[in-house]
Design an enzyme around this catalytic site. Sequence first.
Site, PDB file in Angstrom:
ATOM      1  N   ARG A  17       0.842  -1.209   0.000  1.00 58.31           N
ATOM      2  CA  ARG A  17       0.000   0.000   0.000  1.00 58.31           C
ATOM      3  C   ARG A  17       0.877   1.260   0.000  1.00 58.31           C
ATOM      4  NH1 ARG A  17      -0.611   4.659   2.593  1.00 58.31           N
ATOM      5  NH2 ARG A  17      -0.152   3.632   4.560  1.00 58.31           N
ATOM      6  N   ASP A  18       1.451   1.593   1.146  1.00 59.78           N
ATOM      7  CA  ASP A  18       2.282   2.804   1.230  1.00 59.78           C
ATOM      8  C   ASP A  18       3.459   2.684   0.262  1.00 59.78           C
ATOM      9  OD1 ASP A  18       3.188   5.236   2.188  1.00 59.78           O
ATOM     10  OD2 ASP A  18       3.049   4.691   4.288  1.00 59.78           O
ATOM     11  N   HIS A 211       4.949   4.499  12.811  1.00 57.65           N
ATOM     12  CA  HIS A 211       4.944   4.463  11.335  1.00 57.65           C
ATOM     13  C   HIS A 211       5.954   5.527  10.896  1.00 57.65           C
ATOM     14  CE1 HIS A 211       2.565   4.251   7.380  1.00 57.65           C
ATOM     15  NE2 HIS A 211       3.303   5.334   7.215  1.00 57.65           N
ATOM     16  N   HIS A 213       8.664   7.063   8.324  1.00 57.99           N
ATOM     17  CA  HIS A 213       9.318   7.146   7.011  1.00 57.99           C
ATOM     18  C   HIS A 213      10.788   7.506   7.245  1.00 57.99           C
ATOM     19  CE1 HIS A 213       5.882   6.750   4.149  1.00 57.99           C
ATOM     20  NE2 HIS A 213       5.225   6.903   5.281  1.00 57.99           N
ATOM     21  N   CYS A 244       4.586   9.062   0.119  1.00 59.30           N
ATOM     22  CA  CYS A 244       3.183   9.493   0.065  1.00 59.30           C
ATOM     23  C   CYS A 244       3.030  10.486  -1.077  1.00 59.30           C
ATOM     24  CB  CYS A 244       2.785  10.143   1.387  1.00 59.30           C
ATOM     25  SG  CYS A 244       1.127  10.820   1.346  1.00 59.30           S
ATOM     26  N   ASN A 253       8.690   4.003   4.078  1.00 53.75           N
ATOM     27  CA  ASN A 253       8.844   3.643   5.497  1.00 53.75           C
ATOM     28  C   ASN A 253      10.187   2.971   5.690  1.00 53.75           C
ATOM     29  OD1 ASN A 253       5.816   3.593   4.932  1.00 53.75           O
ATOM     30  ND2 ASN A 253       5.887   3.472   7.148  1.00 53.75           N
TER      31      ASN A 253
HETATM   32  P1  HMG Z   1     -12.708  14.528  -3.118  1.00 54.43           P
HETATM   33  O1  HMG Z   1     -12.325  14.781  -4.551  1.00 54.43           O
HETATM   34  O2  HMG Z   1     -12.765  15.702  -2.207  1.00 54.43           O
HETATM   35  O3  HMG Z   1     -14.046  13.719  -2.951  1.00 54.43           O
HETATM   36  O4  HMG Z   1     -11.681  13.454  -2.547  1.00 54.43           O
HETATM   37  P2  HMG Z   1     -15.379  13.649  -3.722  1.00 54.43           P
HETATM   38  O5  HMG Z   1     -16.338  13.048  -2.760  1.00 54.43           O
HETATM   39  O6  HMG Z   1     -15.683  14.975  -4.346  1.00 54.43           O
HETATM   40  O7  HMG Z   1     -15.111  12.563  -4.884  1.00 54.43           O
HETATM   41  C1  HMG Z   1     -14.373  12.821  -6.067  1.00 54.43           C
HETATM   42  C2  HMG Z   1     -14.514  11.624  -6.990  1.00 54.43           C
HETATM   43  O8  HMG Z   1     -13.902  10.468  -6.420  1.00 54.43           O
HETATM   44  C3  HMG Z   1     -15.957  11.237  -7.235  1.00 54.43           C
HETATM   45  O9  HMG Z   1     -16.003  10.647  -8.516  1.00 54.43           O
HETATM   46  C4  HMG Z   1     -16.203  10.191  -6.197  1.00 54.43           C
HETATM   47  O10 HMG Z   1     -17.250   9.316  -6.555  1.00 54.43           O
HETATM   48  C5  HMG Z   1     -14.890   9.454  -6.164  1.00 54.43           C
HETATM   49  P3  HMG Z   1     -16.703  11.400  -9.778  1.00 54.43           P
HETATM   50  O11 HMG Z   1     -18.086  11.708  -9.296  1.00 54.43           O
HETATM   51  O12 HMG Z   1     -15.858  12.641  -9.982  1.00 54.43           O
HETATM   52  O13 HMG Z   1     -16.604  10.393 -10.878  1.00 54.43           O
HETATM   53  N1  HMG Z   1     -14.599   8.866  -4.866  1.00 54.43           N
HETATM   54  C6  HMG Z   1     -14.168   7.597  -4.715  1.00 54.43           C
HETATM   55  N2  HMG Z   1     -13.917   6.615  -5.587  1.00 54.43           N
HETATM   56  C7  HMG Z   1     -13.491   5.445  -5.090  1.00 54.43           C
HETATM   57  N3  HMG Z   1     -13.273   5.223  -3.764  1.00 54.43           N
HETATM   58  C8  HMG Z   1     -13.514   6.202  -2.874  1.00 54.43           C
HETATM   59  C9  HMG Z   1     -13.986   7.443  -3.334  1.00 54.43           C
HETATM   60  N4  HMG Z   1     -14.297   8.604  -2.711  1.00 54.43           N
HETATM   61  C10 HMG Z   1     -14.687   9.454  -3.663  1.00 54.43           C
HETATM   62  N5  HMG Z   1     -13.302   5.974  -1.583  1.00 54.43           N
HETATM   63  C11 HMG Z   1     -11.010  11.681  -1.070  1.00 54.43           C
HETATM   64  C12 HMG Z   1     -11.752  13.007  -1.206  1.00 54.43           C
HETATM   65  C13 HMG Z   1     -10.864  11.386   0.394  1.00 54.43           C
HETATM   66  C14 HMG Z   1     -11.824  10.611  -1.755  1.00 54.43           C
HETATM   67  C15 HMG Z   1      -9.638  11.818  -1.761  1.00 54.43           C
HETATM   68  O14 HMG Z   1      -9.011  12.944  -1.244  1.00 54.43           O
HETATM   69  C16 HMG Z   1      -8.780  10.609  -1.555  1.00 54.43           C
HETATM   70  O15 HMG Z   1      -9.042   9.525  -2.069  1.00 54.43           O
HETATM   71  N6  HMG Z   1      -7.698  10.788  -0.780  1.00 54.43           N
HETATM   72  C17 HMG Z   1      -6.807   9.681  -0.422  1.00 54.43           C
HETATM   73  C18 HMG Z   1      -5.421  10.105  -0.612  1.00 54.43           C
HETATM   74  C19 HMG Z   1      -4.512   8.963  -0.287  1.00 54.43           C
HETATM   75  O16 HMG Z   1      -4.788   7.810  -0.543  1.00 54.43           O
HETATM   76  N7  HMG Z   1      -3.348   9.302   0.275  1.00 54.43           N
HETATM   77  C20 HMG Z   1      -2.358   8.334   0.617  1.00 54.43           C
HETATM   78  C21 HMG Z   1      -2.748   7.457   1.771  1.00 54.43           C
HETATM   79  S1  HMG Z   1      -2.491   8.237   3.348  1.00 54.43           S
HETATM   80  C22 HMG Z   1      -0.808   8.010   3.662  1.00 54.43           C
HETATM   81  O17 HMG Z   1      -0.088   7.526   2.838  1.00 54.43           O
HETATM   82  C23 HMG Z   1      -0.306   8.362   5.029  1.00 54.43           C
HETATM   83  C24 HMG Z   1      -0.034   7.145   5.905  1.00 54.43           C
HETATM   84  O18 HMG Z   1       0.870   6.268   5.289  1.00 54.43           O
HETATM   85  C25 HMG Z   1       0.546   7.614   7.236  1.00 54.43           C
HETATM   86  C26 HMG Z   1       1.725   8.555   7.035  1.00 54.43           C
HETATM   87  O19 HMG Z   1       2.781   8.148   6.577  1.00 54.43           O
HETATM   88  O20 HMG Z   1       1.495   9.740   7.313  1.00 54.43           O
HETATM   89  C27 HMG Z   1      -1.323   6.370   6.201  1.00 54.43           C
HETATM   90 MG    MG Z   2       3.016   6.457   5.333  1.00 51.68          MG
END
Ligand code: HMG
Ligand code: MG
Length: 305
Positions: A17-18, A211, A213, A244, A253
């Site tokens: 994933r990450d 967690h 990095h 990320c 990480n």
């Molecule tokens: P948004 O654009 O504000 O949301 O995104 P929306 O509700 O307006 O949706 C936009 C479009 O995405 C729409 O489609 C939704 O249907 C679709 P359209 O109508 O334009 O065709 N949609 C989805 N599709 C599939 N699955 C879903 C989903 N939600 C909406 N769940 C949102 C808001 C939260 C969805 C977006 O910002 C997002 O997906 N963010 C995730 C970002 C991400 O994955 N980041 C990396 C992971 S976190 C990380 O790595 C940190 C961590 O490792 C810890 C650390 O190291 O800090 C955990």
């Molecule tokens: Mg991370």
Amino acid sequence: MSIDYPQQVTIIDVGARDGLQNEKQPVPTEVKLQLIDGLIDAGIKKLEATSFVSPKWVPQMADNSDIMAHIAQNRRDDVCYSVLVPNMRGFDNAVAYRPDEVVIFASASEAFSQKNLNCSIAESIERFAPVAAAAKAQGFKVRGVISCTVGCPYEGEVTPSQVATVCKQLIDIGAEHLGIADTIGVGTPIKVQNALKAAFDYIDVANISGHFHDTYGQALANTLAALQLGVSQFDTSVAGLGGCPYAKGATGNVATEDVVYMLHGMDIETGIDLDKLVSVGERISEFLGRDNGSRVARALINKRK
Ligand code: HMG
Ligand code: MG
């Protein structure tokens, strides 16, 4: 001074994933599944399989359903399969595959929350509340991970009190476990200990994970500092894969191999076969055309030659 280190540590490999989410070249589902199967064969008992986020935001995770469909067919009862879920849409997509754990992920910094989730911290908690409730109703575990607990790429230094606020919010909506993340790897041991201690008022140390990095090469030192506080669960990434998409320049990480080598050298059990793990990391690094990000793996591979 004598320190009581944990006798056993749980490693959560986040490579699938990450590790891969930021990868620009498409990684076939088959390759991700081989990675997951290889990790399990090496003794990994807990892993992040994928994330049910928007494919517009993170295209590399668009095959989340295919990954989980394979796992649903081949799942091992002794392995905990976790998935990240940002909202109810993601939960609805994930629920049929019965993940063992749902990971909700907030941020201790407002700017990172906006970049990563397109909403404020408060709004993200509002979105996560029904996800946590629905996950619990299905019998899935709920882990809350907090990004930027020591530093933010947009706001700079982050204080333990900012971390404590989000710890409380995640616990209030039902998180049973808290992950303290140094998203951009800027933390040093005492700062990381202070971020971890911010969670202590809200949850037992047995349910806290680190967690870290490794951008600044501090993650192994930070892992040791966390162990000294009694933390016994760590998110690590095989071959140090990753970064990320919303933390530019941040590397993966800390490498799973490096943490396992350190732990085994301290007589701390992980249940992981380091030799097999090194081969898994080498295979995915070769596929990606990257140098292996684990120092331990590089040393052991040189020795094999
Ligand atoms: P948004 O654009 O504000 O949301 O995104 P929306 O509700 O307006 O949706 C936009 C479009 O995405 C729409 O489609 C939704 O249907 C679709 P359209 O109508 O334009 O065709 N949609 C989805 N599709 C599939 N699955 C879903 C989903 N939600 C909406 N769940 C949102 C808001 C939260 C969805 C977006 O910002 C997002 O997906 N963010 C995730 C970002 C991400 O994955 N980041 C990396 C992971 S976190 C990380 O790595 C940190 C961590 O490792 C810890 C650390 O190291 O800090 C955990
Ligand atoms: Mg991370």
